[in-house]
Design an enzyme around this catalytic site. Structure first.
Site, PDB file in Angstrom:
ATOM      1  N   GLU A  96     -54.678 -20.280  36.473  1.00  0.00           N
ATOM      2  CA  GLU A  96     -53.576 -21.387  34.706  1.00  0.00           C
ATOM      3  C   GLU A  96     -54.448 -21.438  34.237  1.00  0.00           C
ATOM      4  OE1 GLU A  96     -51.318 -20.915  33.769  1.00  0.00           O
ATOM      5  OE2 GLU A  96     -49.759 -23.271  34.845  1.00  0.00           O
ATOM      6  N   ASP A  97     -53.733 -21.018  32.665  1.00  0.00           N
ATOM      7  CA  ASP A  97     -54.643 -21.887  31.394  1.00  0.00           C
ATOM      8  C   ASP A  97     -55.036 -23.308  31.181  1.00  0.00           C
ATOM      9  OD1 ASP A  97     -51.992 -22.303  31.141  1.00  0.00           O
ATOM     10  OD2 ASP A  97     -51.855 -21.077  29.510  1.00  0.00           O
ATOM     11  N   ASP A 124     -51.425 -29.636  32.762  1.00  0.00           N
ATOM     12  CA  ASP A 124     -50.654 -30.583  32.127  1.00  0.00           C
ATOM     13  C   ASP A 124     -49.808 -31.611  32.299  1.00  0.00           C
ATOM     14  OD1 ASP A 124     -50.508 -32.151  28.972  1.00  0.00           O
ATOM     15  OD2 ASP A 124     -48.746 -30.834  28.862  1.00  0.00           O
ATOM     16  N   PHE A 142     -52.543 -30.638  21.937  1.00  0.00           N
ATOM     17  CA  PHE A 142     -51.889 -29.749  22.198  1.00  0.00           C
ATOM     18  C   PHE A 142     -53.078 -28.230  21.973  1.00  0.00           C
ATOM     19  CE2 PHE A 142     -49.456 -26.031  22.155  1.00  0.00           C
ATOM     20  CZ  PHE A 142     -48.777 -26.492  23.008  1.00  0.00           C
ATOM     21  N   ARG A 144     -52.832 -16.924  21.042  1.00  0.00           N
ATOM     22  CA  ARG A 144     -53.153 -15.899  21.924  1.00  0.00           C
ATOM     23  C   ARG A 144     -54.867 -16.157  21.700  1.00  0.00           C
ATOM     24  NH1 ARG A 144     -49.431 -17.970  25.411  1.00  0.00           N
ATOM     25  NH2 ARG A 144     -47.301 -17.637  25.314  1.00  0.00           N
TER      26      ARG A 144
END
Ligand code: IMP
Ligand code: MG
Length: 175
Positions: A98-99, A102, A151, A164
């Site tokens: 996963e990136d 959060d 963010f 991206r």
């Protein structure tokens, strides 16, 4: 947000070094066992490809596409599968790639649904962790970097589908 200046947070060199360290750790933990890497789309695709190429264990790769964020920078809080894996996880040593973790909702959801499909083992590798924003507690087995509550974009991650393809990770200057 009209002014979309990106401030660098993690350089491409630092990412490359850390991804290799994670791959080494994973290679030694799985000790030659076959791993089913499950890349979480879309944010995890670049991390997945770099990680996969540096792991010295037999690999099979699949992807699971989930959506939790609408447009903008706020999670809807609701996780939906857009496209499921194509390889069965049953009996496999599955590793979610996963990136970013959060609120923790996406990873919790993925652990719940994949865990119910009887994998031999199920672990999580996340490039980034934003602990200040956690709403549900989740266990992440491999973490690249712990970052502040900003963010971030780049290296797979987007804001409204943009940024991206940046090779570094940065955050949006919200002035
Ligand atoms: P969570 O469910 O709140 O933990 O959010 C996880 C997902 O939201 C990640 O897989 C990302 O796709 C996205 N996300 C969370 N924070 C960021 C960010 O700072 N930049 C880009 N995407 C993010
Ligand atoms: Mg994601």
């Amino acid at each position: 947000m009209n002014d979309q200046k990106i401030i660098s947070l993690i350089t491409a060199e630092k990412i490359e070094k850390r991804v290799m360290e994670l791959a080494d750790e994973i290679s030694s933990d799985y000790a030659g066992r076959e791993i089913l890497l499950i890349g979480i789309l879309k944010g995890g695709w670049i991390f997945m490809s770099d990680l996969a190429r540096n792991i010295n264990s037999p690999l099979i790769c699949d992807f699971l596409w989930v959506a939790s964020y609408g447009p903008g920078m706020k999670s809807s809080g609701e996780v939906k599968i857009v496209s499921d894996v194509s390889i069965s996880v049953e009996g496999k040593d599955a590793l979610i790639v996963e990136d970013i973790v959060d609120t923790g909702r996406t990873i919790k959801y993925l652990i719940d649904i994949l865990g119910r499909r009887n994998p031999k083992s199920l672990r999580v590798c996340a490039l980034l962790d934003k602990p200040d924003r956690r709403e549900v507690s989740v266990e992440v087995d491999y973490t690249g970097f712990v970052i502040p509550d900003k963010f971030v974009v780049g290296y797979g991650m987007d804001h409204n589908e943009k940024f991206r393809s940046l090779s570094y990770i940065g955050y949006l200057d919200e002035r």
